[in-house]
Design a protein around this motif. Structure first.
Motif, mmCIF file in Angstrom:
data_model
loop_
_atom_site.group_PDB
_atom_site.id
_atom_site.type_symbol
_atom_site.label_atom_id
_atom_site.label_comp_id
_atom_site.label_asym_id
_atom_site.label_seq_id
_atom_site.Cartn_x
_atom_site.Cartn_y
_atom_site.Cartn_z
ATOM 1 N N ILE A 1 38.606 23.605 66.848
ATOM 2 C CA ILE A 1 37.561 22.790 67.563
ATOM 3 C C ILE A 1 38.045 23.065 69.181
ATOM 4 O O ILE A 1 37.529 23.558 70.010
ATOM 5 C CB ILE A 1 37.237 21.304 67.417
ATOM 6 C CG1 ILE A 1 36.423 21.539 66.140
ATOM 7 C CG2 ILE A 1 36.231 20.901 68.581
ATOM 8 C CD1 ILE A 1 36.430 19.918 65.392
ATOM 9 N N VAL A 2 39.360 22.690 69.291
ATOM 10 C CA VAL A 2 40.089 22.735 70.764
ATOM 11 C C VAL A 2 39.924 24.368 71.106
ATOM 12 O O VAL A 2 39.687 24.664 72.075
ATOM 13 C CB VAL A 2 41.504 22.211 70.659
ATOM 14 C CG1 VAL A 2 42.262 22.619 71.834
ATOM 15 C CG2 VAL A 2 41.282 20.706 70.587
ATOM 16 N N ALA A 3 40.434 25.076 70.187
ATOM 17 C CA ALA A 3 40.356 26.626 70.493
ATOM 18 C C ALA A 3 38.924 27.195 70.889
ATOM 19 O O ALA A 3 38.877 27.688 71.822
ATOM 20 C CB ALA A 3 41.030 27.350 69.192
ATOM 21 N N ALA A 4 37.971 26.591 70.209
ATOM 22 C CA ALA A 4 36.550 26.988 70.523
ATOM 23 C C ALA A 4 36.051 26.572 71.922
ATOM 24 O O ALA A 4 35.506 27.173 72.863
ATOM 25 C CB ALA A 4 35.530 26.448 69.461
ATOM 26 N N VAL A 5 36.487 25.327 72.367
ATOM 27 C CA VAL A 5 36.339 24.581 73.663
ATOM 28 C C VAL A 5 37.227 25.392 74.610
ATOM 29 O O VAL A 5 36.623 25.813 75.766
ATOM 30 C CB VAL A 5 36.687 23.126 73.709
ATOM 31 C CG1 VAL A 5 36.547 22.617 75.104
ATOM 32 C CG2 VAL A 5 35.831 22.175 72.632
#
Length: 166
Positions: free
Chosen positions: A156-160
């Motif tokens: 999720i952090v990578a997508a953000v």
């Protein structure tokens, strides 16, 4: 960062699901990291195997209508086992504990005022391939946490972060 400046994170959740209780730690960590820039939207996906999940989703919607949705959801997920064992009385107890008008929650469960929201979420979830909970959708990417939550927060952090770079 500006409020809502990051892509919205949809948290497909079932309020009688032990895995969703665990996923709450990820949601809290993401909120702490990104603050108001990351809007986390609760989406309902009650599963048939949990007989109180549909009522819990309706109760949560009433709590959101009263401005206390997230405190209610978090408190209810902490009592997943209690909800499974004792049923809908727990929905009202949690409402009282977080300051939601429990009589209004009870009335909402009877009159079904939030049924359309829960049904629409469930239908949309099925349409986009949600099969279990928790599931996240961010930036058009679906991340399934129903099998394993290992590495989900990092994804999720990578997508953000990718959305911030673009």
């Amino acid at each position: 960062m500006i409020e809502g400046s990051l892509p919205r994170l949809e948290f497909w959740c079932e309020l009688q699901c032990p895995d969703c209780r665990t996923a709450l730690d990820d949601v809290r960590a993401l909120r702490e990291r990104y603050g108001d820039a990351l809007v986390v939207e609760l989406r309902h996906f009650p599963l048939e195997k949990h007989k109180h999940a549909y009522a819990a989703a309706q109760a949560a919607e009433e709590a959101f209508a009263q401005g206390l949705g997230w405190p209610y959801v978090e408190a209810l997920l902490e009592r997943v086992d209690d909800l499974s064992a004792r049923g809908e009385d727990v929905l009202l107890e949690v409402a009282r504990a977080v300051g939601v008008d429990a009589e209004e929650v009870d009335t909402a469960l009877v009159d079904g005022r939030h049924t359309l929201i829960v049904d629409a979420d469930q239908a949309e979830g099925k349409a986009i391939g949600v099969q279990g909970t928790p599931t996240y959708v961010i930036g058009g990417q679906r991340l399934d946490g129903g099998q394993s939550q290992d590495g989900l927060r990092a994804r999720i952090v990578a997508a953000v972060e990718a959305s911030k770079a673009s």
